[in-house]
Design a protein around this motif. Structure first.
Motif, PDB file in Angstrom:
ATOM      1  N   ASP A  83       7.357  -7.573  -7.022  1.00 35.69           N
ATOM      2  CA  ASP A  83       7.477  -6.753  -5.829  1.00 35.69           C
ATOM      3  C   ASP A  83       6.861  -5.389  -6.085  1.00 35.69           C
ATOM      4  OD1 ASP A  83       8.161  -6.137  -3.239  1.00 35.69           O
ATOM      5  OD2 ASP A  83      10.307  -6.485  -3.483  1.00 35.69           O
ATOM      6  N   TRP A  84       6.693  -4.604  -5.031  1.00 35.27           N
ATOM      7  CA  TRP A  84       6.164  -3.241  -5.161  1.00 35.27           C
ATOM      8  C   TRP A  84       6.986  -2.316  -4.271  1.00 35.27           C
ATOM      9  CZ3 TRP A  84       2.744  -0.920  -1.207  1.00 35.27           C
ATOM     10  CH2 TRP A  84       2.644  -1.705  -0.063  1.00 35.27           C
ATOM     11  N   TRP A  85       7.438  -1.203  -4.848  1.00 38.75           N
ATOM     12  CA  TRP A  85       8.225  -0.220  -4.139  1.00 38.75           C
ATOM     13  C   TRP A  85       7.528   1.130  -4.238  1.00 38.75           C
ATOM     14  CZ3 TRP A  85      13.175  -1.744  -7.320  1.00 38.75           C
ATOM     15  CH2 TRP A  85      13.560  -3.055  -6.964  1.00 38.75           C
ATOM     16  N   VAL A  86       7.749   1.957  -3.266  1.00 36.18           N
ATOM     17  CA  VAL A  86       7.061   3.255  -3.210  1.00 36.18           C
ATOM     18  C   VAL A  86       8.090   4.355  -2.991  1.00 36.18           C
ATOM     19  CG1 VAL A  86       5.343   4.650  -1.999  1.00 36.18           C
ATOM     20  CG2 VAL A  86       4.970   2.188  -2.272  1.00 36.18           C
ATOM     21  N   ARG A  87       7.955   5.421  -3.762  1.00 40.76           N
ATOM     22  CA  ARG A  87       8.780   6.609  -3.537  1.00 40.76           C
ATOM     23  C   ARG A  87       7.887   7.756  -3.090  1.00 40.76           C
ATOM     24  NH1 ARG A  87      12.391  10.139  -7.863  1.00 40.76           N
ATOM     25  NH2 ARG A  87      13.076  11.711  -6.372  1.00 40.76           N
ATOM     26  N   ALA A  88       8.162   8.258  -1.890  1.00 38.78           N
ATOM     27  CA  ALA A  88       7.461   9.420  -1.354  1.00 38.78           C
ATOM     28  C   ALA A  88       8.494  10.493  -1.097  1.00 38.78           C
ATOM     29  CB  ALA A  88       6.729   9.071  -0.063  1.00 38.78           C
ATOM     30  N   GLY A  89       8.300  11.656  -1.698  1.00 40.27           N
ATOM     31  CA  GLY A  89       9.305  12.705  -1.580  1.00 40.27           C
ATOM     32  C   GLY A  89      10.554  12.314  -2.357  1.00 40.27           C
ATOM     33  N   GLU A  90      11.683  12.236  -1.659  1.00 42.00           N
ATOM     34  CA  GLU A  90      12.955  11.954  -2.328  1.00 42.00           C
ATOM     35  C   GLU A  90      13.500  10.572  -1.973  1.00 42.00           C
ATOM     36  OE1 GLU A  90      15.500  15.090  -1.112  1.00 42.00           O
ATOM     37  OE2 GLU A  90      14.387  16.658  -2.176  1.00 42.00           O
ATOM     38  N   GLU A  91      12.688   9.715  -1.378  1.00 47.65           N
ATOM     39  CA  GLU A  91      13.190   8.444  -0.880  1.00 47.65           C
ATOM     40  C   GLU A  91      12.335   7.287  -1.378  1.00 47.65           C
ATOM     41  OE1 GLU A  91      14.192   6.292   3.432  1.00 47.65           O
ATOM     42  OE2 GLU A  91      13.182   8.227   3.352  1.00 47.65           O
ATOM     43  N   VAL A  93      11.011   3.559  -0.711  1.00 43.76           N
ATOM     44  CA  VAL A  93      10.736   2.679   0.413  1.00 43.76           C
ATOM     45  C   VAL A  93      10.535   1.269  -0.139  1.00 43.76           C
ATOM     46  CG1 VAL A  93       9.221   2.174   2.353  1.00 43.76           C
ATOM     47  CG2 VAL A  93       9.661   4.556   1.704  1.00 43.76           C
ATOM     48  N   PHE A  94      11.339   0.322   0.360  1.00 45.66           N
ATOM     49  CA  PHE A  94      11.260  -1.068  -0.069  1.00 45.66           C
ATOM     50  C   PHE A  94      10.572  -1.869   1.030  1.00 45.66           C
ATOM     51  CE2 PHE A  94      15.216   0.744  -1.845  1.00 45.66           C
ATOM     52  CZ  PHE A  94      14.863   0.713  -3.194  1.00 45.66           C
ATOM     53  N   SER A  96      10.356  -4.943   1.858  1.00 44.06           N
ATOM     54  CA  SER A  96      11.105  -6.001   2.529  1.00 44.06           C
ATOM     55  C   SER A  96      12.045  -5.456   3.590  1.00 44.06           C
ATOM     56  CB  SER A  96      11.894  -6.827   1.512  1.00 44.06           C
ATOM     57  OG  SER A  96      12.859  -6.035   0.851  1.00 44.06           O
ATOM     58  N   ARG A  97      12.363  -4.162   3.526  1.00 47.00           N
ATOM     59  CA  ARG A  97      13.249  -3.547   4.500  1.00 47.00           C
ATOM     60  C   ARG A  97      12.504  -2.610   5.453  1.00 47.00           C
ATOM     61  NH1 ARG A  97      18.331  -1.751   0.554  1.00 47.00           N
ATOM     62  NH2 ARG A  97      19.120  -3.873   0.160  1.00 47.00           N
ATOM     63  N   ALA A  98      11.246  -2.346   5.177  1.00 46.54           N
ATOM     64  CA  ALA A  98      10.514  -1.341   5.942  1.00 46.54           C
ATOM     65  C   ALA A  98      10.090  -1.896   7.288  1.00 46.54           C
ATOM     66  CB  ALA A  98       9.297  -0.858   5.159  1.00 46.54           C
ATOM     67  N   ALA A  99      10.192  -1.048   8.302  1.00 43.09           N
ATOM     68  CA  ALA A  99       9.713  -1.431   9.633  1.00 43.09           C
ATOM     69  C   ALA A  99       8.244  -1.079   9.799  1.00 43.09           C
ATOM     70  CB  ALA A  99      10.551  -0.740  10.712  1.00 43.09           C
ATOM     71  N   ALA A 100       7.818   0.024   9.188  1.00 41.12           N
ATOM     72  CA  ALA A 100       6.435   0.479   9.323  1.00 41.12           C
ATOM     73  C   ALA A 100       5.565  -0.193   8.276  1.00 41.12           C
ATOM     74  CB  ALA A 100       6.353   2.000   9.210  1.00 41.12           C
ATOM     75  N   ALA A 101       5.336  -1.495   8.456  1.00 40.88           N
ATOM     76  CA  ALA A 101       4.515  -2.265   7.527  1.00 40.88           C
ATOM     77  C   ALA A 101       3.623  -3.186   8.328  1.00 40.88           C
ATOM     78  CB  ALA A 101       5.389  -3.073   6.566  1.00 40.88           C
ATOM     79  N   ARG A 102       2.450  -3.426   7.811  1.00 41.98           N
ATOM     80  CA  ARG A 102       1.512  -4.343   8.469  1.00 41.98           C
ATOM     81  C   ARG A 102       0.726  -5.088   7.392  1.00 41.98           C
ATOM     82  NH1 ARG A 102      -0.336   0.936   8.860  1.00 41.98           N
ATOM     83  NH2 ARG A 102      -2.528   1.313   8.285  1.00 41.98           N
ATOM     84  N   GLN A 103       0.084  -6.178   7.814  1.00 39.99           N
ATOM     85  CA  GLN A 103      -0.613  -7.033   6.848  1.00 39.99           C
ATOM     86  C   GLN A 103      -1.822  -7.666   7.510  1.00 39.99           C
ATOM     87  OE1 GLN A 103       1.283 -10.767   5.178  1.00 39.99           O
ATOM     88  NE2 GLN A 103       1.460  -9.468   3.367  1.00 39.99           N
ATOM     89  N   ARG A 104      -2.854  -7.945   6.716  1.00 45.23           N
ATOM     90  CA  ARG A 104      -4.054  -8.601   7.206  1.00 45.23           C
ATOM     91  C   ARG A 104      -4.790  -9.220   6.031  1.00 45.23           C
ATOM     92  NH1 ARG A 104      -9.229  -6.125   6.893  1.00 45.23           N
ATOM     93  NH2 ARG A 104      -9.231  -4.276   5.533  1.00 45.23           N
ATOM     94  N   LEU A 105      -5.817 -10.028   6.359  1.00 43.20           N
ATOM     95  CA  LEU A 105      -6.746 -10.521   5.353  1.00 43.20           C
ATOM     96  C   LEU A 105      -7.928  -9.574   5.256  1.00 43.20           C
ATOM     97  CD1 LEU A 105      -6.943 -14.362   6.105  1.00 43.20           C
ATOM     98  CD2 LEU A 105      -5.592 -13.224   4.341  1.00 43.20           C
ATOM     99  N   SER A 114      -1.499  -5.516   2.325  1.00 44.80           N
ATOM    100  CA  SER A 114      -0.234  -5.086   2.923  1.00 44.80           C
ATOM    101  C   SER A 114      -0.196  -3.562   2.887  1.00 44.80           C
ATOM    102  CB  SER A 114       0.961  -5.653   2.154  1.00 44.80           C
ATOM    103  OG  SER A 114       0.867  -7.070   2.047  1.00 44.80           O
ATOM    104  N   VAL A 115       0.214  -2.958   3.986  1.00 47.61           N
ATOM    105  CA  VAL A 115       0.177  -1.501   4.112  1.00 47.61           C
ATOM    106  C   VAL A 115       1.548  -0.997   4.522  1.00 47.61           C
ATOM    107  CG1 VAL A 115      -0.897   0.463   5.273  1.00 47.61           C
ATOM    108  CG2 VAL A 115      -2.261  -1.572   4.745  1.00 47.61           C
ATOM    109  N   LEU A 116       2.030   0.037   3.795  1.00 46.02           N
ATOM    110  CA  LEU A 116       3.270   0.735   4.127  1.00 46.02           C
ATOM    111  C   LEU A 116       2.937   2.117   4.655  1.00 46.02           C
ATOM    112  CD1 LEU A 116       5.786   0.112   1.190  1.00 46.02           C
ATOM    113  CD2 LEU A 116       6.000  -0.672   3.544  1.00 46.02           C
TER     114      LEU A 116
END
Length: 803
Positions: A83-91, A93-94, A96-105, A114-116
């Protein structure tokens, strides 16, 4: 242990949705299943993935391994995942739980992006399978010199195994931290019939993880992976966080962040931007991150007897920078005992191409076949994606493909796999002009043919389907050398089918159609006496298997068995009861279409009943085995392509309308969520039928092979172009190049002169002395006919359909 990760864990995307009471995919009831463990049958409950069975398959045609990328970028290799997780600032972002995610070929190829959306920008992950140059196993320094051009490769080199490249790019204006996390998670990818588990190993999870410099090694506790390199990073991580005693390392990262925010001391130092692993001067992207000196760190290990070991390698990533990692394939890992060496691991990753180059290489593979220039839109994009995905239908196994999808074996039946599935997929490759992989597969099967004439895959006879595939390959791509190479294979296989022996017996349709194909190939090989003998013996077989191999299947043949044909039904009449099932036939080979489905309702999709014996809670609480049957819908579109091309095109458009963001389809689809409910999350058979149907609507020579009339080729064949022209294509230019047919590759194009289309066509005949085809283009001008291998004509204005 067969269960989802424990309470409080960051679960995969499907489980997060299925266990969320506020989600439309909420279906928390577990299923009661039986499975075998250490020679004992165990009854257990398991949360089955029944509303999120959607993913994208990645791999390479010439290698064995396949990985699945879920809709949030989780890379799954069966027993474990990255898996891949991202921390921006103090939070944190996972995905699998993120709403602001999109995917394409990427460019329609099997490269998943995959874009967060985080921190006012995007963090992008790309995943693709790749294979790099050769490295030396015994001398890393020599390999480094070799890479710099100071020394050529010699003895002792070994090809880089297949890896799955993961690249993460920070497109936000600020630095972030990225965690690459080894997880004991899966996609819940089991088939289930009569509450038993099918095709899902219970040996999942991770027993031990070790991170040593740039290399992460795994031990799954089941002897599948034993201290083998699993992930190779392009730099040493800034920190390594592990989950002990069944604790999720995500909670450790979150707690460390909260303590840092309140000023409390923490044992975990998660750096963002120029942290300990990257000098402060690294304010711009580095072209060669592997060349930067890395600090020495003691190896970090975690072990869990419950197979819930998990660990996160955390990397600071400045704005514009890219992090690369290579996930070593399961098959390859067995051969790379030394890949755990940090120095050698670095050499392996340096030898693997970037994801952009991988996408370009895939495009060259696809363009080697026919070329379709269709009006822009999702249908054209889906056609390209389906064609590229079909290249994953084969793999270099000794006895057939049998890796991702279904085997080339007609006797295997599960919820996601029916008789002849591989035949459909491999025919898609042949018909789209990419026959090399199929030719290699058939040669391997010929080499492995038993002395009795039978050919098996995973212990099951595939003799008849192999003959069907070989005959279609030779019909569309004549190759005297290949024909000569498999001549003995054809003769022995036909002889075995005539015996009708019970052991390893194929289904009746496979025997009949295999004998038809064998007869035509014997004529093509010039052994007419053997062909006549085959025809005589085939007519003397028992009634269930008896077939006139010299005759092609006719509509009356279908009507005798169906009572009516699909395209003869009146859509106004009352649909048949849901319990009434039908079997369809493929018109190109006469094969019985193997998906038993209810009569199609007056919708583009085909509905599917729950399978008999499916537990009630599995059906009532989820959409498993219900909803839209994507395979049956695609099969029906293919069957309708000749008699009802407009209806077939409607079904293709309907399939496109529900395709995933990565332009593929599961086996069964939830009617509301448009995600998979059962079967495969990426069913290559749907894509194969999509490609075959579209090609048949664009170019079709329906009269069959010339050998069916004695092989003289004197009768002029019928060539149908543009069987249907949708309203959205009016005024649009279309080009079709080098579509294989039994008379030769066909190309055509349409140019517009006001309201009138000009049609240009060219056929390169396999036999220049044969009669030129009679041409029609009913989708553009039903009254148009012409004869000739090439030409051009100005057609009448198409009739505009009523609004």
């Amino acid at each position: 242990m067969l269960t989802e990760p424990p309470e409080g864990w960051v679960r995969p995307w499907w489980a997060e949705r299925q266990l969320d009471p506020g989600s439309a995919a909420y279906a928390p009831e577990p299923s009661r299943v039986r499975y075998w463990l250490d020679a004992h049958q165990v009854v257990d409950t398991v949360l089955a993935n029944t509303v999120g069975r959607s993913w994208t398959t990645v791999g390479l045609p010439e290698t064995f391994d396949r990985a699945a990328v879920d809709p949030r970028g989780l890379v799954v290799l069966g027993d474990w995942s990255l898996d891949w997780w991202v921390r921006a600032g103090e939070e944190w972002v996972f995905p699998s739980r993120a709403a602001a995610a999109r995917q394409r070929l990427v460019d329609g190829m099997p490269v998943v992006e995959s874009v967060l959306r985080v921190g006012g920008g995007d963090v992008m992950q790309r995943v693709a399978a790749a294979r790099g140059a050769s490295v030396r196993l015994d001398d890393v320094q020599r390999h480094v010199k070799q890479q710099r051009g100071k020394q050529s490769a010699g003895d002792g080199t070994s090809a880089v195994p297949e890896v799955f490249v993961v690249e993460i790019t920070n497109r936000t204006p600020a630095p972030v931290a990225v965690a690459l996390v080894a997880r004991p998670c899966h996609l819940g990818a089991f088939q289930h019939e009569d509450d038993e588990i099918w095709e899902w190993s219970n040996a999942w999870g991770i027993d031990k993880i070790t991170v040593d410099g740039r290399v992460m090694t795994l031990d799954d506790g089941h002897h599948h992976l034993v201290n083998r390199a699993a992930v190779i990073f392009d730099r040493s991580p800034g920190d390594v966080v592990v989950g002990l005693d069944g604790v999720d390392c995500a909670s450790v990262l979150v707690e460390a962040g909260e303590q840092a925010t309140t000023g409390q001391p923490s044992s975990v130092s998660v750096s963002i931007g120029g942290g300990s692993s990257i000098p402060d001067s690294a304010s711009t992207p580095r072209p060669e991150p592997a060349s930067t000196p890395q600090p020495e760190r003691a190896p970090v290990s975690v072990r869990c007897p419950q197979h819930l070991a998990n660990a996160a390698a955390v990397f600071p990533l400045v704005a514009g920078a890219t992090l690369r990692a290579a996930v070593v394939g399961r098959g390859s890992a067995f051969e790379w005992d030394d890949a755990g060496s940090p120095a050698l691991g670095a050499a392996v990753l340096d030898a693997v191409p970037a994801v952009d180059r991988v996408a370009n290489g895939w495009r060259r593979r696809v363009d080697a076949g026919c070329r379709l220039e269709l009006p822009g839109g999702r249908l054209a994009d889906a056609a390209l994606a389906a064609r590229s995905a079909q290249l994953l239908s084969t793999a270099p196994c000794d006895d057939g493909p049998g890796v991702v999808g279904p085997m080339l074996a007609p006797a295997v039946h599960t919820d996601a796999q029916f008789a002849g599935d591989d035949l459909v997929q491999l025919l898609a490759l042949v018909e789209s002009g990419v026959p090399e992989q199929v030719r290699d597969l058939l040669l391997r099967q010929a080499q492995g043919q038993d002395f009795s004439g039978v050919t098996t895959s995973m212990g099951i006879s595939v003799t008849g389907t192999s003959l069907v595939l070989a005959e279609q390959l030779l019909s569309l791509h004549p190759d005297p050398a290949f024909a000569e190479a498999i001549s003995e294979f054809v003769t022995s296989a036909a002889r075995w089918l005539l015996r009708g022996r019970k052991e390893l017996q194929e289904e009746p349709w496979a025997i009949r159609e295999g004998l038809r194909a064998g007869y035509r190939m014997l004529l093509r090989l010039g052994v007419e006496r053997a062909a006549i003998a085959l025809q005589r013996e085939a007519m003397a077989m028992p009634e269930a298997l008896r077939v006139d191999v010299g005759a092609t299947a006719s509509p009356s043949f279908y009507r005798d068995r169906l009572g009516r044909l699909p395209w003869e039904a009146s859509w106004d009449e009352t649909p048949a009861p849901a319990s009434q099932r039908w079997e369809w036939l493929s018109h190109d080979t006469g094969l019985w279409i193997h998906a038993a489905v209810p009569w199609a309702p007056p919708l583009p999709f085909v509905g599917a009943e729950p399978a008999d014996g499916t537990p009630a809670d599995f059906v009532n609480d989820t959409a498993a085995s219900c909803g839209h049957d994507m395979v049956a819908t695609a099969l029906l579109a293919f069957a309708e392509a000749r008699p009802a091309p407009g209806r077939a095109f409607e079904r293709l458009e309907a399939l496109v309308s529900v395709a995933s963001p990565t332009l593929n389809w599961p086996t069964f689809m939830h009617p509301g969520l448009r995600t998979g409910t059962n079967g495969m999350g990426h069913d290559l058979m749907v894509g194969g039928l999509f490609v075959r149907t579209l090609l048949r609507l664009l170019v079709d020579v329906p009269d069959g092979d010339a050998t069916s009339t004695g092989g003289d080729g004197r009768d002029a064949p019928s060539l149908r172009l543009a069987a249907h022209w949708p309203a959205g294509w009016l005024g649009q230019q279309v080009e079709v190049h080098n579509v294989p047919t039994w008379i030769g590759p066909v190309s055509w194009a349409v140019r517009w002169h006001g309201e009138r289309p000009a049609l240009l066509w060219e056929v390169v005949p396999h036999r220049p002395d044969s009669a030129a085809p009679t041409l029609s283009a009913p989708g553009l001008d039903p009254s148009f006919t012409a004869t000739g291998w090439r030409g051009e004509a100005l057609l009448a204005p198409p009739l505009v359909p009523p609004a």
